[in-house]
Design an enzyme around this catalytic site. Structure first.
Site, PDB file in Angstrom:
ATOM      1  N   SER A  21       1.555  -1.350  -3.265  1.00 51.71           N
ATOM      2  CA  SER A  21       1.874  -1.601  -1.866  1.00 51.71           C
ATOM      3  C   SER A  21       3.362  -1.393  -1.594  1.00 51.71           C
ATOM      4  O   SER A  21       4.217  -2.100  -2.133  1.00 51.71           O
ATOM      5  CB  SER A  21       1.498  -3.032  -1.484  1.00 51.71           C
ATOM      6  OG  SER A  21       1.940  -3.324  -0.175  1.00 51.71           O
ATOM      7  N   HIS A  45       0.083   2.516  -1.267  1.00 51.34           N
ATOM      8  CA  HIS A  45      -0.589   1.814  -0.175  1.00 51.34           C
ATOM      9  C   HIS A  45       0.449   1.483   0.891  1.00 51.34           C
ATOM     10  O   HIS A  45       1.431   0.781   0.617  1.00 51.34           O
ATOM     11  CB  HIS A  45      -1.230   0.528  -0.714  1.00 51.34           C
ATOM     12  CG  HIS A  45      -2.022  -0.240   0.285  1.00 51.34           C
ATOM     13  ND1 HIS A  45      -3.397  -0.205   0.337  1.00 51.34           N
ATOM     14  CD2 HIS A  45      -1.637  -1.085   1.271  1.00 51.34           C
ATOM     15  CE1 HIS A  45      -3.827  -0.987   1.319  1.00 51.34           C
ATOM     16  NE2 HIS A  45      -2.770  -1.536   1.897  1.00 51.34           N
ATOM     17  N   ASP A  47       0.888  -0.280   4.537  1.00 55.00           N
ATOM     18  CA  ASP A  47       0.325  -1.112   5.594  1.00 55.00           C
ATOM     19  C   ASP A  47       0.963  -0.768   6.934  1.00 55.00           C
ATOM     20  O   ASP A  47       2.184  -0.554   7.020  1.00 55.00           O
ATOM     21  CB  ASP A  47       0.571  -2.588   5.290  1.00 55.00           C
ATOM     22  CG  ASP A  47      -0.322  -3.097   4.173  1.00 55.00           C
ATOM     23  OD1 ASP A  47      -1.543  -2.979   4.303  1.00 55.00           O
ATOM     24  OD2 ASP A  47       0.212  -3.613   3.168  1.00 55.00           O
ATOM     25  N   GLY A 159       2.008 -13.885   0.439  1.00 59.30           N
ATOM     26  CA  GLY A 159       2.203 -15.095  -0.345  1.00 59.30           C
ATOM     27  C   GLY A 159       1.090 -16.118  -0.304  1.00 59.30           C
ATOM     28  O   GLY A 159       1.280 -17.254  -0.764  1.00 59.30           O
ATOM     29  N   ASP A 189      -7.568  -6.739  -1.692  1.00 55.25           N
ATOM     30  CA  ASP A 189      -6.207  -6.766  -1.169  1.00 55.25           C
ATOM     31  C   ASP A 189      -5.897  -8.177  -0.696  1.00 55.25           C
ATOM     32  O   ASP A 189      -6.625  -8.747   0.113  1.00 55.25           O
ATOM     33  CB  ASP A 189      -6.092  -5.766  -0.010  1.00 55.25           C
ATOM     34  CG  ASP A 189      -4.673  -5.601   0.513  1.00 55.25           C
ATOM     35  OD1 ASP A 189      -3.758  -6.249  -0.023  1.00 55.25           O
ATOM     36  OD2 ASP A 189      -4.491  -4.822   1.462  1.00 55.25           O
ATOM     37  N   GLY A 190      -4.798  -8.732  -1.221  1.00 56.62           N
ATOM     38  CA  GLY A 190      -4.382 -10.071  -0.817  1.00 56.62           C
ATOM     39  C   GLY A 190      -4.694 -11.106  -1.880  1.00 56.62           C
ATOM     40  O   GLY A 190      -5.780 -11.092  -2.470  1.00 56.62           O
ATOM     41  N   GLY A 191      -3.740 -11.979  -2.159  1.00 54.44           N
ATOM     42  CA  GLY A 191      -3.927 -13.010  -3.168  1.00 54.44           C
ATOM     43  C   GLY A 191      -3.981 -12.455  -4.578  1.00 54.44           C
ATOM     44  O   GLY A 191      -4.612 -13.039  -5.468  1.00 54.44           O
ATOM     45  N   SER A 212       3.884  -8.027  -5.261  1.00 58.34           N
ATOM     46  CA  SER A 212       4.906  -8.638  -6.116  1.00 58.34           C
ATOM     47  C   SER A 212       4.471  -8.714  -7.572  1.00 58.34           C
ATOM     48  O   SER A 212       5.313  -8.752  -8.469  1.00 58.34           O
ATOM     49  CB  SER A 212       5.252 -10.041  -5.604  1.00 58.34           C
ATOM     50  OG  SER A 212       4.097 -10.868  -5.578  1.00 58.34           O
TER      51      SER A 212
END
Length: 231
Positions: A21, A45, A47, A159, A189-191, A212
């Site tokens: 990302s 990726h 966004d 986050g 995607d996410g977490g 991250s």
């Protein structure tokens, strides 16, 4: 610089696809970060959010055009935008050099027209589901998709912890994809954390969108070896 038309068919099937990302890169030293991840990345990726459909406001076609000039990696543009600008955003990002454009299932009123527009640009098509959207709703669109992404956190906010339903949603989506007999890359995607990636992979995710976890790793090479060792 652009990958050839068969890039998606060549994505790995025996390990997690590494999708990086750009949102988590150091934007002041973006060229350095792109060079650092190049040996490890399969997909970039990007966004895109309009500040309405999602609370963030990012990124823009000029960024994709700049990445396209300097990288031969496939660029996946994830559009988090309202219907009013969806079609024009598809045009702008396709012309800037996107190789894959994902719209949201929540853009359902324009989904057919949007997928037609993506196909007209010769670009691969994806769809994304917000964490609260029932997975079953994507079934009718799967014959037209190359990638399906399930969000595991609220849209456009960094986050957050992974929603507890995410692994079961991945399994449900995987069963729908299997029923089509087609290869549709299934993404989470996410977490995305060191504790959640193994769970998502075990549920059937073929790629996780690395933020991250990758860009913040003290040793990126070691992090990617760990990721690939998950199988």
């Amino acid at each position: 610089m652009r990958p050839d038309a068969g890039w998606m068919e060549r994505l790995p099937k025996d390990r997690l696809i590494a999708e990086f990302s750009v949102w988590s890169a150091d934007l002041l030293r973006l060229a350095d970060d792109m060079a650092r991840i190049r040996p490890h990345a399969d997909i970039l990726h990007v966004d895109v959010a309009d500040g309405v459909f999602a609370p963030a406001f990012l990124f823009f076609p000029d960024l994709v055009a700049g990445l396209r000039k300097t990288s031969d990696l496939p660029i996946h543009v994830h559009l988090m935008v309202n219907d009013a600008v969806l079609l024009s955003q598809i045009d702008q990002f396709a012309e800037a050099g996107a190789d894959l454009i994902s719209i949201h299932l929540e853009n359902v009123a324009l989904a057919g027209e949007a997928l037609d527009r993506i196909a007209g640009h010769g670009v691969k098509a994806g769809m994304v589901l917000r964490v609260e959207t029932p997975v079953a709703g994507v079934a009718e669109w799967l014959p037209r998709l190359d990638m399906l992404t399930l969000l595991g956190t609220a849209i456009g906010v960094k986050g957050q912890g992974l929603n507890a339903a995410a692994p079961d949603r991945i399994r449900e989506a995987g069963a729908l994809i299997a029923a089509t007999g087609r290869r549709i890359v299934l993404a989470a995607d996410g977490g995305i954390r060191d504790t959640t990636v193994p769970v998502l992979r075990a549920a059937g995710a073929e790629t996780v969108v690395l933020g991250s976890l990758a860009f913040g790793a003290p040793d990126l090479g070691a992090r990617m070896r760990w990721l690939r060792d998950l199988g």
